[in-house]
Design an enzyme around this catalytic site. Structure first.
Site, PDB file in Angstrom:
ATOM      1  N   LYS A  95       3.595   0.596   9.837  1.00 29.27           N
ATOM      2  CA  LYS A  95       4.151   2.092   9.414  1.00 29.27           C
ATOM      3  C   LYS A  95       2.711   3.496   9.389  1.00 29.27           C
ATOM      4  CE  LYS A  95       2.235   0.177   5.418  1.00 29.27           C
ATOM      5  NZ  LYS A  95       2.004   0.029   3.572  1.00 29.27           N
ATOM      6  N   GLU A 118       0.767  -0.832  -0.155  1.00 27.79           N
ATOM      7  CA  GLU A 118      -0.075   0.311   0.057  1.00 27.79           C
ATOM      8  C   GLU A 118       1.271   1.574   0.026  1.00 27.79           C
ATOM      9  OE1 GLU A 118      -2.816  -0.495   3.304  1.00 27.79           O
ATOM     10  OE2 GLU A 118      -3.530   2.323   3.002  1.00 27.79           O
ATOM     11  N   ARG A 173       4.039 -12.497  10.016  1.00 23.85           N
ATOM     12  CA  ARG A 173       4.885 -11.592   9.281  1.00 23.85           C
ATOM     13  C   ARG A 173       6.651 -11.089  10.815  1.00 23.85           C
ATOM     14  NH1 ARG A 173       1.101  -7.389   9.379  1.00 23.85           N
ATOM     15  NH2 ARG A 173       2.589  -5.699   9.203  1.00 23.85           N
TER      16      ARG A 173
HETATM   17  P1  ATP Z   1       1.828  -2.156   8.020  1.00 21.38           P
HETATM   18  O1  ATP Z   1       0.267  -2.756   8.961  1.00 21.38           O
HETATM   19  O2  ATP Z   1       2.868  -1.386   8.959  1.00 21.38           O
HETATM   20  O3  ATP Z   1       0.992  -1.012   7.663  1.00 21.38           O
HETATM   21  P2  ATP Z   1       1.134  -3.623   5.949  1.00 21.38           P
HETATM   22  O4  ATP Z   1       1.140  -4.964   5.912  1.00 21.38           O
HETATM   23  O5  ATP Z   1      -0.139  -3.115   6.293  1.00 21.38           O
HETATM   24  O6  ATP Z   1       2.168  -3.024   7.488  1.00 21.38           O
HETATM   25  P3  ATP Z   1       1.006  -3.401   2.747  1.00 21.38           P
HETATM   26  O7  ATP Z   1       2.008  -1.703   2.078  1.00 21.38           O
HETATM   27  O8  ATP Z   1      -0.170  -3.955   3.420  1.00 21.38           O
HETATM   28  O9  ATP Z   1       1.255  -3.228   4.288  1.00 21.38           O
HETATM   29  O10 ATP Z   1       2.494  -4.637   2.841  1.00 21.38           O
HETATM   30  C1  ATP Z   1       2.333  -5.708   1.168  1.00 21.38           C
HETATM   31  C2  ATP Z   1       2.871  -6.290   1.612  1.00 21.38           C
HETATM   32  O11 ATP Z   1       4.105  -7.146   2.897  1.00 21.38           O
HETATM   33  C3  ATP Z   1       1.856  -8.027   2.340  1.00 21.38           C
HETATM   34  O12 ATP Z   1       1.528  -8.466   1.172  1.00 21.38           O
HETATM   35  C4  ATP Z   1       2.484  -7.887   3.821  1.00 21.38           C
HETATM   36  O13 ATP Z   1       1.200  -8.407   4.003  1.00 21.38           O
HETATM   37  C5  ATP Z   1       4.046  -7.288   3.270  1.00 21.38           C
HETATM   38  N1  ATP Z   1       4.139  -6.907   4.995  1.00 21.38           N
HETATM   39  C6  ATP Z   1       3.411  -6.358   6.186  1.00 21.38           C
HETATM   40  N2  ATP Z   1       4.730  -6.372   6.623  1.00 21.38           N
HETATM   41  C7  ATP Z   1       5.335  -7.022   6.823  1.00 21.38           C
HETATM   42  C8  ATP Z   1       6.056  -7.891   7.876  1.00 21.38           C
HETATM   43  N3  ATP Z   1       6.550  -7.324   8.858  1.00 21.38           N
HETATM   44  N4  ATP Z   1       5.716  -9.252   7.577  1.00 21.38           N
HETATM   45  C9  ATP Z   1       6.026  -9.930   6.820  1.00 21.38           C
HETATM   46  N5  ATP Z   1       5.601  -9.491   5.554  1.00 21.38           N
HETATM   47  C10 ATP Z   1       4.665  -8.069   5.610  1.00 21.38           C
HETATM   48 MG    MG Z   2      -2.280  -2.578   4.567  1.00 25.99          MG
END
Ligand code: ATP
Ligand code: MG
Length: 560
Positions: free
Chosen positions: A273, A37, A263
């Site tokens: 984030k 995202e 994760r």
């Molecule tokens: P946040 O909750 O920090 O905003 P998010 O999961 O919403 O993180 P995205 O940009 O939606 O962030 O994530 C893109 C991809 O990266 C998704 O497939 C997500 O599952 C993966 N991802 C994000 N954070 C992690 C993590 N800590 N470990 C492994 N994969 C991750």
């Molecule tokens: Mg997300």
């Protein structure tokens, strides 16, 4: 994490895919995607997902798309799209021309919503967000059906079209999937699939004032791209039935399979984030690429290499249960990589002036210094030695304890690549008693490489020649959080856990003149100190280095 866990875990997704291939599911294709995202910079957790998705595609000779999940326009920015692309490339992965945006599918996603309405599987609901929440029920009690649930298809179509045309303010209507208000899975209790939001979108501009929810847009985007294995993190496990429901009820042609993995959580840092954004916006760090941040750009600026991050992701493996990885493992990976790659130089962080009394005034001699014992082919460079040099303040003690093998009054040490010196006199500030400089003597017969003295000394110090040393600022970066972990999302106040000593700036450092030619991003081992990387803040008059990592893990010890 045990080795056991790593071996079994690194296989569980591969096991699923192997089984699929055996059954000729998806005609033997493996197609994955990395779906960030664009609402922040990528972090080391994303690196795990990138390595996994692109890694699996490579392994099975399949493809991996880069897809921006830009369905939430209020927090998204072009800056983030650009940084994400830069970071994925830098990590060593290539999506070729397969750069997609969920927003490219807004028309098709809208059509799917209309299709659901026509099938009697979606309805416009006028309850307020609070009312929707209140009627959702709980884990133990079913929800209550919305009074709008049985609107006619015609009425639903008409209101949904008017929603699309911008006739209603935000929050007045939503489109909900008509599934089951008494499902044990709360995600299946008539979830919202479209909402009104009069927000400018960074790609579609003002064309849309309704936006699909993630749970609706994501499976459809996967299906439109013919993704076979949609790998996501564990918190989406409970959303899988909705993912599948969407695929099964919208007449899309492919059937991607959602697979969840744990994760990455790391000790001594934050990864969400929202928290990283707060650190940036409230000025706790200098930006998304502050070398203390767990972002890819922060790690890069700090001196991490793509190889070390990929190695780390390989070592942590892929598991089904959440766990927290020790930051020390990440540090170990960069140490291993830089130990092989980084040229060695000498730098004095906290200089103490040493005058060699028996060394001729104005004499300068050249000495040979190897560049990297792990890469003999990189040869050696010349360094100079003269009457005044700098050593590290820590390397001198006036009243040393027994096992102090560095310099003290009347004692001898070797200067790396140079001579053995002996401390003859300590010059102090008369008023404060502070040590200002040392007067030493050197033994000309002890030159490194041609030592004929037979002398044995226990300590070898790094040093720089005062006659041509360069000034430098050295930023000692340390862990962001003093405590091991605050990733527990319930502890909202991670700010109070920030390590007050996460950055120490030393502004009077002295480094070898060879560093004059270094470029921003170049990495070095400063002998006995650690690994350092030239920062873009450097100017011709003042080099700035970030400490990537110390030579050894001193954190664990210091905390005990
Ligand atoms: P946040 O909750 O920090 O905003 P998010 O999961 O919403 O993180 P995205 O940009 O939606 O962030 O994530 C893109 C991809 O990266 C998704 O497939 C997500 O599952 C993966 N991802 C994000 N954070 C992690 C993590 N800590 N470990 C492994 N994969 C991750
Ligand atoms: Mg997300």
């Amino acid at each position: 994490m045990t080795t056991d866990n790593i071996t079994t875990s690194s296989n569980f997704i591969q096991n699923i895919i192997n089984e699929d291939l055996k059954n000729n599911k998806n005609n033997g294709n493996v197609y994955t995607r990395f779906p960030p995202e664009p609402n922040g910079y990528l972090h080391i957790g994303h690196a795990k997902s990138i390595c996994l998705n692109f890694g699996i595609a490579n392994q099975y000779k399949g493809l991996c798309n880069l897809r921006f999940d830009d369905t939430n326009p209020s927090k998204e920015e072009v800056e983030f799209v650009d940084s994400i692309k830069e970071d994925v490339h830098w990590l060593g992965f290539d999506w070729e021309n397969r750069e997609y945006f969920a927003s490219n599918y807004f028309d098709k996603i809208y059509d799917c919503a209309v299709y659901l309405i026509k099938e009697g599987k979606a309805y416009v609901c006028d309850l307020t967000p609070e009312e929707i929440r209140e009627t959702r029920g709980t884990l133990t009690e079913p929800g209550t059906e919305s009074p709008y649930r049985n609107r006619s298809v015609e009425e639903n179509l008409s209101i949904f079209t008017r929603m699309k045309n911008g006739e209603f303010p935000d929050g007045t209507h939503v489109l909900r999937a008509k599934i089951d208000m008494s499902s044990p899975n709360l995600n299946m209790r008539d979830p919202i699939i479209y909402r009104i939001s009069h927000t400018h979108h960074h790609r579609t501009g003002d064309k849309w004032c309704i936006y699909p929810m993630y749970d609706f847009a994501h499976p459809l985007s996967d299906a439109f791209e013919n993704i076979t294995h949609s790998i996501c993190t564990l918190e989406f496990e409970d959303h899988r039935p909705l993912y599948n429901w969407t695929i099964e009820n919208t007449k899309v042609e492919s059937y991607p399979q959602q697979i969840e993995f744990a994760r990455l959580n790391l000790t001594h840092t934050v990864m969400s984030k929202r928290k990283l954004r707060r650190l940036v916006e409230d000025g706790y760090v200098s930006g998304w690429d502050d070398p203390r941040m767990p972002t890819i750009s922060g790690l890069r600026r700090r001196g991490y290499t793509p190889e070390s991050i990929r190695d780390f992701c390989e070592r942590i493996g892929v598991a089904k249960n959440n766990s927290t990885v020790d930051m020390a493992l990440l540090e170990h990976c960069i140490r291993e990589d830089l130990n092989i790659k980084a040229p060695r130089v000498m730098a004095v962080l906290r200089p103490l002036k040493v005058v060699i009394e028996n060394y001729p005034e104005n004499q300068v001699e050249n000495l040979e210094a190897e560049n990297n014992p792990n890469q003999p082919e990189t040869g050696s460079r010349e360094i100079t030695f003269s009457k005044t040099i700098y050593i590290e303040q820590d390397d001198f003690m006036e009243n040393p304890p027994k096992k102090f093998f560095r310099l003290s009054p009347g004692k001898e040490v070797r200067l790396k690549h140079a001579y053995i010196i002996k401390c003859e006199e300590v010059i102090k500030d008369e008023k404060t008693g502070d040590i200002l400089e040392l007067r030493c003597s050197y033994d000309p017969s002890t030159k490194s490489g041609s030592d004929t003295s037979g002398k044995k000394v226990k300590g070898t110090l790094h040093w720089v020649d005062a006659s041509n040393a360069l000034d430098a600022e050295i930023r000692l970066c340390d862990r962001l959080l003093a405590e091991e972990n605050s990733e527990d999302e319930t502890t909202s106040d991670f700010i109070s856990q920030l390590n007050p000593n996460s950055l120490e700036v030393l502004s009077t450092c002295k480094v070898e003149p060879v560093l004059k030619n270094a470029n921003s991003g170049d990495k070095f081992q400063f002998l006995r100190q650690g690994y350092f990387c030239l920062d873009p803040d450097s100017t011709p008059d003042k080099l700035v280095f970030n400490r990537t990592v110390a030579l050894r893990d001193s954190w664990a010890k210091a905390q005990k």
